[in-house]
Write an enzyme that holds these catalytic residues in place. Structure first.
Site, PDB file in Angstrom:
ATOM      1  N   ARG A  42     -23.177  48.605 -70.644  1.00  0.00           N
ATOM      2  CA  ARG A  42     -24.730  50.052 -70.841  1.00  0.00           C
ATOM      3  C   ARG A  42     -24.541  51.513 -71.493  1.00  0.00           C
ATOM      4  O   ARG A  42     -24.872  51.500 -72.475  1.00  0.00           O
ATOM      5  CB  ARG A  42     -25.416  49.369 -69.257  1.00  0.00           C
ATOM      6  N   LEU A 102     -20.896  42.974 -60.369  1.00  0.00           N
ATOM      7  CA  LEU A 102     -22.317  42.857 -61.157  1.00  0.00           C
ATOM      8  C   LEU A 102     -23.397  44.059 -60.437  1.00  0.00           C
ATOM      9  O   LEU A 102     -23.544  44.256 -59.585  1.00  0.00           O
ATOM     10  CB  LEU A 102     -23.226  41.446 -61.869  1.00  0.00           C
ATOM     11  N   ASP A 103     -23.699  44.597 -62.033  1.00  0.00           N
ATOM     12  CA  ASP A 103     -24.940  45.964 -61.339  1.00  0.00           C
ATOM     13  C   ASP A 103     -25.816  45.390 -60.932  1.00  0.00           C
ATOM     14  O   ASP A 103     -26.908  44.316 -60.655  1.00  0.00           O
ATOM     15  CB  ASP A 103     -25.329  46.544 -62.480  1.00  0.00           C
ATOM     16  N   LYS A 104     -26.619  45.445 -59.006  1.00  0.00           N
ATOM     17  CA  LYS A 104     -27.773  45.137 -58.594  1.00  0.00           C
ATOM     18  C   LYS A 104     -28.900  44.330 -59.599  1.00  0.00           C
ATOM     19  O   LYS A 104     -29.339  43.207 -59.496  1.00  0.00           O
ATOM     20  CB  LYS A 104     -28.708  46.383 -58.035  1.00  0.00           C
TER      21      LYS A 104
END
Length: 302
Positions: free
Chosen positions: A230, A125-127
């Site tokens: 996104r 998962l992205d930060k």
């Protein structure tokens, strides 16, 4: 080497390390010439000079160490760990984040993590994305999870708060190739289907609720490309709230992308038992929904 620049001589004498690393040693005072700290890489050497270099661990070398941290464990047995990752936690060590990552926490959480590739992490998962993540605790489980994700047998559902009143069908299948943005290497972008650098990417986007300024959607991943949701939401002209990289803007207290990994459905990687995990959004996203006039339904949404 009489008359050579000191940095040139050091690079030749210690070829195992990069020049940037050796320059950093000089800046840190770990290099001395004639018994004094060498601060200027361009200093000239003389025959008979004593040049001393103290080799220190690089940040990369210290990255894969155990660091105890509080993990929000949703499920755990001998083979599988499911955690609820908070926004702000980096998953893998990388430039700028060589410590304090989820990988560091996993190495401290259980001894077997040290013998597994990436400490058992099988997807990212992205930060600044919160929510559910799968981690293998055994080699058998990790390999089975990797196969299941590749075969699209793990269902991953996300909640996203997007800018603008919803346009178009309430359910949209976004099947758009994703690759590195040719104009900005820090971003991903939708590319032409015949692009040699792009990869197929498919997301099902389902409208849950909308009003004049924002929409709450559920996104189901069928592939797992970098920044996929996104990028696809920006392509739909509904960038995520707080996602400045893809056209969103901070609003209702959300300074990060308003994206949460809400649900995971899969077969246990060893026993085959059906598993279904749901985790509600964190307080910042709940608050943003309330301020935008939208609502989170506590029942599974997809």
């Amino acid at each position: 080497m009489h008359g050579w620049r000191a940095d040139r001589a050091i690079a030749l004498l210690i070829p195992e390390f990069s020049r940037s690393y050796l320059q950093q040693l000089m800046a840190d005072g770990a290099v001395s010439l004639r018994g004094l700290p060498l601060r200027k890489p361009a200093s000239r050497l003389q025959a008979g000079d004593l040049l001393t270099v103290e080799l220190r661990p690089t940040p990369q070398a210290q990255a894969f160490v155990a660091q105890p941290m509080s993990l929000a464990v949703v499920f755990e047995d001998d083979h599988l760990l499911v955690i609820d990752k908070p926004a702000g936690l980096v998953v893998h060590p990388a430039a700028g984040h060589w410590s304090g990552t989820l990988l560091n926490g996993l190495l401290a959480h259980h001894a077997a993590a040290a013998s597994l590739p990436r400490a058992g992490i099988v997807h990212r998962l992205d930060k600044d994305t919160s929510g559910l993540m799968l981690v293998g605790k055994s080699r058998q489980a990790m390999e089975a999870l990797v196969r299941a994700i590749a075969a699209r047998e793990v269902q991953r559902d996300y909640l996203a708060l997007a800018h603008g009143a919803w346009r178009g069908p309430s359910v949209q299948e976004v099947d758009q190739t994703i690759g590195r943005d040719p104009h900005n290497r820090l971003r991903m972008a939708v590319l032409r289907p015949d692009s040699t650098s792009g990869k197929t990417a498919r997301t099902t986007v389902s409208l849950l609720e909308t009003q004049a300024q924002a929409s709450l959607v559920a996104c189901k991943l069928h592939t797992g490309r970098t920044h996929q949701i996104r990028v696809h939401m920006a392509w739909l002209a509904h960038p995520l709230v707080g996602d400045s990289l893809y056209g969103g803007r901070p609003q209702w207290g959300m300074a990060r992308q308003a994206l949460h990994a809400h649900r995971l459905r899969l077969a246990h990687p060893v026993s085959g038992a059906p598993l279904d995990f749901v985790r509600p959004p964190p307080p910042d996203l709940i608050a943003a929904l309330a301020q935008s006039g939208l609502h989170y339904n506590t029942e599974p949404l997809i």
